[in-house]
Design an enzyme around this catalytic site. Structure first.
Site, PDB file in Angstrom:
ATOM      1  N   ALA A 155       0.846  -1.210   0.000  1.00 55.58           N
ATOM      2  CA  ALA A 155       0.000   0.000   0.000  1.00 55.58           C
ATOM      3  C   ALA A 155       0.877   1.253   0.000  1.00 55.58           C
ATOM      4  O   ALA A 155       1.809   1.344  -0.783  1.00 55.58           O
ATOM      5  CB  ALA A 155      -0.992  -0.058   1.153  1.00 55.58           C
ATOM      6  N   CYS A 156       0.602   2.178   0.913  1.00 54.46           N
ATOM      7  CA  CYS A 156       1.312   3.469   0.891  1.00 54.46           C
ATOM      8  C   CYS A 156       2.810   3.331   1.139  1.00 54.46           C
ATOM      9  O   CYS A 156       3.569   4.247   0.849  1.00 54.46           O
ATOM     10  CB  CYS A 156       0.730   4.414   1.935  1.00 54.46           C
ATOM     11  N   SER A 157       3.234   2.203   1.716  1.00 50.30           N
ATOM     12  CA  SER A 157       4.658   2.037   2.009  1.00 50.30           C
ATOM     13  C   SER A 157       5.393   1.261   0.925  1.00 50.30           C
ATOM     14  O   SER A 157       6.573   0.919   1.107  1.00 50.30           O
ATOM     15  CB  SER A 157       4.844   1.344   3.359  1.00 50.30           C
TER      16      SER A 157
END
Ligand code: CO8
Length: 375
Positions: A155-157
């Site tokens: 995801a965002c990472s």
């Protein structure tokens, strides 16, 4: 062991902008249509009337002023409320690969490299367009790169987690250079009909070259030594999307609310801020640094208040925009690409020897930090 350096980045920005005012006008039109269509059920109490959104709330709660999207007519159509893309045949480059390739070409040129200098492609993103073949392999073929390609999703990472994989491959000698790419078509997985989150995301693609220090081109636009990377995850259902290959076999509704992005925004805010701040501080300590020695923080771009909290915890005072650049006002949350856009836009002015930290945080929960020194 070799030294791994970031020598080039790229940014593809879609041509269409949706301002908060435009977004809210069509959202509120959708609310009006919904409430009118369901007026009897609403009066009977079996359906709850939808509430309108407001540009003032969006900017105050998130810091977001606008977002870029690949297609806006579908998103802004109150009868539809999601983008309108044309399905492409298998022998045509897919849309996600197309925007990825645009960012990759910039990163390769910025590093002064050619496809022949690169040994692997990592496509790191919150959403892959299909199950297989891997997006990375399609991107690799389009760019004429030998070696290997694979996809990864945190995801965002995803971008910071990919930087660690790239740095390890370069340091060990397994690869001379790795191309990381983060194509984020968030518009296709956002629920534009949900007032709590309809303003959060935007589309974009970023790319990064990580390579061996002794092979760096004289044409490289910048040189950032990767001093260390640190990744951490902790399971949470507070950011979740149940879309997946099991949906058909489970006879579930493919358009049900849980098959797009959903979150408990306030819980995420409260739980992830301390996680991210402690993570960065701990990572710096293992390398013998304190946060006050860091010249710039390129943080995940989800919420302005979140970033202000993180840097306040780290520095014991408010950070300036020069110390912690903000791009979410222009791009909104672009999942894995946010901290990389901040780095891409704001790294060239730093002097040799200065330290910087890229840090992403989001679904999982996941946190990834990369400590860099300008050469
Ligand atoms: N307009 C007007 N009022 C509103 C609106 C709106 N649009 N939305 C909510 N309100 C109202 C609420 O009803 C509430 O009213 P009341 O107080 O009367 O009950 C009030 O405003 C406050 O609501 P909230 O508590 O929900 O608002 P917050 O101040 O918490 O702000 C945010 C909401 C902006 C969502 C905030 O919580 C936030 O940003 N949290 C962090 C989110 C975050 O970082 N998420 C990261 C996830 S991203 C990630 O990991 C990638 C996932 C994969 C990508 C997938 C692509 C689609």
């Amino acid at each position: 062991m070799h030294t791994a350096i970031i020598t080039g980045t790229g940014l593809f920005t879609p041509e269409h902008i949706i301002t908060n005012a435009e977004l809210v006008t069509s959202f509120n039109a959708y609310v009006g249509l919904f409430n009118e269509k369901n007026k009897d059920a609403i009066a009977a109490g079996s359906i709850t009337a939808l509430q309108t959104s407001s540009p003032e709330f969006i900017e105050k709660a998130s810091g977001i002023k606008q977002r870029y999207v690949l297609e806006k007519t579908g998103v802004l159509d109150p009868e539809r409320m999601y983008p309108r893309f044309t399905e492409r045949p298998d022998d045509v480059l897919s849309l996600e690969a197309e925007i990825a390739v645009a960012a990759c070409r910039q990163a390769i040129a910025a590093a002064g490299k050619t496809a022949a200098d690169i040994d692997g492609v990592i496509c790191a993103s919150a959403n892959m367009q299909r199950a297989y073949p891997a997006m990375a392999i399609e991107i690799q073929q389009e760019l004429g790169i030998n070696g290997f390609g694979f996809d990864m999703n945190v995801a965002c990472s995803a971008a910071t987690f990919a930087i660690e994989q790239a740095a390890n491959a370069v340091k060990s000698g397994a690869a001379r250079a790795i191309l990381i790419v983060n194509p984020e078509i968030t518009s296709a997985h956002l629920e534009w009909r949900d007032r709590d989150c309809h303003f959060i995301f935007g589309d974009v693609a970023t790319a990064i070259i990580v390579e061996r220090s002794d092979l760096v081109s004289e044409q490289a636009e910048s040189r950032w030594e990767i001093l260390g990377t640190k990744l951490a995850t902790q399971f949470s259902n507070n950011i979740r999307n149940n879309f997946g290959f099991m949906n058909r076999a489970e006879d579930s509704d493919p358009n049900a609310r849980d098959k797009t992005f959903r979150q408990e925004g306030r819980k995420v805010f409260k739980e992830v801020v301390p996680l991210a701040a402690a993570h960065i501080e701990g990572h710096l300590a293992t390398l013998g640094f304190t946060p006050l020695e860091v010249r710039r923080f390129w943080l995940h771009q989800a919420n302005l208040g979140m970033n202000e909290f993180v840097t306040r915890k780290l520095l014991g005072r408010d950070a300036s925009r020069d110390e912690a650049p903000v791009i979410l006002d222009e791009f909104a949350n672009t999942a894995s690409a946010g901290s990389i856009i901040a780095f891409h836009r704001h790294n060239r002015d730093l002097a040799a020897g200065q330290l910087g930290v890229i840090c992403s945080f989001g679904a999982g929960y996941s946190v990834g930090s990369v400590v860099l020194r300008k050469l």
